[in-house]
Scaffold this motif. Structure first.
Motif, PDB file in Angstrom:
ATOM      1  N   ALA A  75       1.129  -1.372   0.008  1.00 13.59           N
ATOM      2  CA  ALA A  75      -0.101  -0.152   0.043  1.00 13.59           C
ATOM      3  C   ALA A  75       0.791   1.659  -0.161  1.00 13.59           C
ATOM      4  O   ALA A  75       0.727   1.753  -0.503  1.00 13.59           O
ATOM      5  N   LEU A  95      -0.997   1.243  -7.295  1.00  9.98           N
ATOM      6  CA  LEU A  95      -2.866   1.562  -6.842  1.00  9.98           C
ATOM      7  C   LEU A  95      -3.265   0.349  -6.857  1.00  9.98           C
ATOM      8  O   LEU A  95      -4.359   0.158  -6.128  1.00  9.98           O
ATOM      9  N   PHE A  98      -2.882  -2.457  -6.107  1.00  9.88           N
ATOM     10  CA  PHE A  98      -3.236  -3.130  -4.847  1.00  9.88           C
ATOM     11  C   PHE A  98      -4.361  -3.507  -4.633  1.00  9.88           C
ATOM     12  O   PHE A  98      -4.794  -4.461  -3.848  1.00  9.88           O
ATOM     13  N   PHE A  99      -5.458  -2.532  -5.225  1.00 13.00           N
ATOM     14  CA  PHE A  99      -7.053  -3.039  -4.984  1.00 13.00           C
ATOM     15  C   PHE A  99      -7.175  -4.298  -4.688  1.00 13.00           C
ATOM     16  O   PHE A  99      -8.365  -5.167  -4.014  1.00 13.00           O
ATOM     17  N   LEU A 125      -0.207  -0.103   9.674  1.00 13.02           N
ATOM     18  CA  LEU A 125      -0.444   1.007   8.061  1.00 13.02           C
ATOM     19  C   LEU A 125      -0.401   2.371   8.499  1.00 13.02           C
ATOM     20  O   LEU A 125      -0.128   3.013   7.986  1.00 13.02           O
ATOM     21  N   LEU A 160      -9.795   2.671   3.234  1.00 13.82           N
ATOM     22  CA  LEU A 160      -9.189   1.144   2.668  1.00 13.82           C
ATOM     23  C   LEU A 160      -9.947   0.622   3.720  1.00 13.82           C
ATOM     24  O   LEU A 160     -11.132  -0.641   3.054  1.00 13.82           O
TER      25      LEU A 160
END
Length: 192
Positions: A75, A95, A98-99, A125, A160
């Motif tokens: 992240a 990015l 990542f999701f 995080l 998130l």
């Protein structure tokens, strides 16, 4: 006395054992909820004894946070995967990746990342993202590095977590775009 995740970290045997435990946990979480996993069954799945588990982790939550620490690094790296002036309309491809990559283990992440961004994974995080954002703002000579770094970390961890818990509905690609635009706006906000 139990050892924490950093004890013996330089020993290749320790690294291999922890990797086996992390893999076993992620595989088990793909089949059943985290809350239903026991130490003895997990150790057997990893081909290890229960005592070996406790030499490396004090409990399953510590193992889960360690197993998910890679997602935190991913992240932080994904949010900083651009150079120059960022395009506020289009997130960097890492990015979005990542999701998308969160989906296979979303149930485990939901266990460790509570709505609003709390929980052991959320705390990790927030801390790592805040450090990175602050360091980059200081390096760039941008104003209010502490304030903006805190806002960026809190906003990202919160959105998130809420997305993983279904409180913010969107596709992985859509949430990546929306989060990116939010964070770019935070970085550009006049604060002084």
């Amino acid at each position: 006395m139990t050892a924490g995740p950093s004890a013996g970290a330089g020993d290749p045997r320790t690294a291999r054992t922890r990797a086996r435990l992390r893999r076993a946990l992620l595989d088990a979480c793909a089949e059943q909820p985290f809350e239903e996993i026991g130490v003895a069954a997990l150790a057997r799945r990893a081909g290890l004894g229960r005592a070996t588990f406790y030499l490396h982790y004090p409990d399953l939550q510590a193992l889960a946070v360690d197993a998910c620490a890679e997602v935190v690094r991913d992240a932080v790296d994904a949010l900083h995967a651009w150079r120059g002036t960022p395009d506020p309309r289009t997130p960097p491809p890492p990015l979005t990746a990542f999701f998308v990559g969160l989906i296979p283990h979303a149930a485990l992440y939901r266990t460790l990342l509570r709505p609003g961004g709390g929980g052991p994974l959320g705390e990790l995080l927030h801390r790592e993202l805040r450090e990175r954002a602050r360091a980059e703002r200081v390096l760039a000579g941008a104003p209010a590095p502490d304030l903006i770094a805190s806002a960026v970390a809190a906003a990202f961890a919160g959105v998130l977590a809420d997305w993983l818990h279904g409180l913010v509905e969107d596709t992985p690609e859509g949430i990546a775009t929306r989060v990116w635009r939010l964070l770019v706006a935070l970085h550009r906000m006049p604060v002084e």
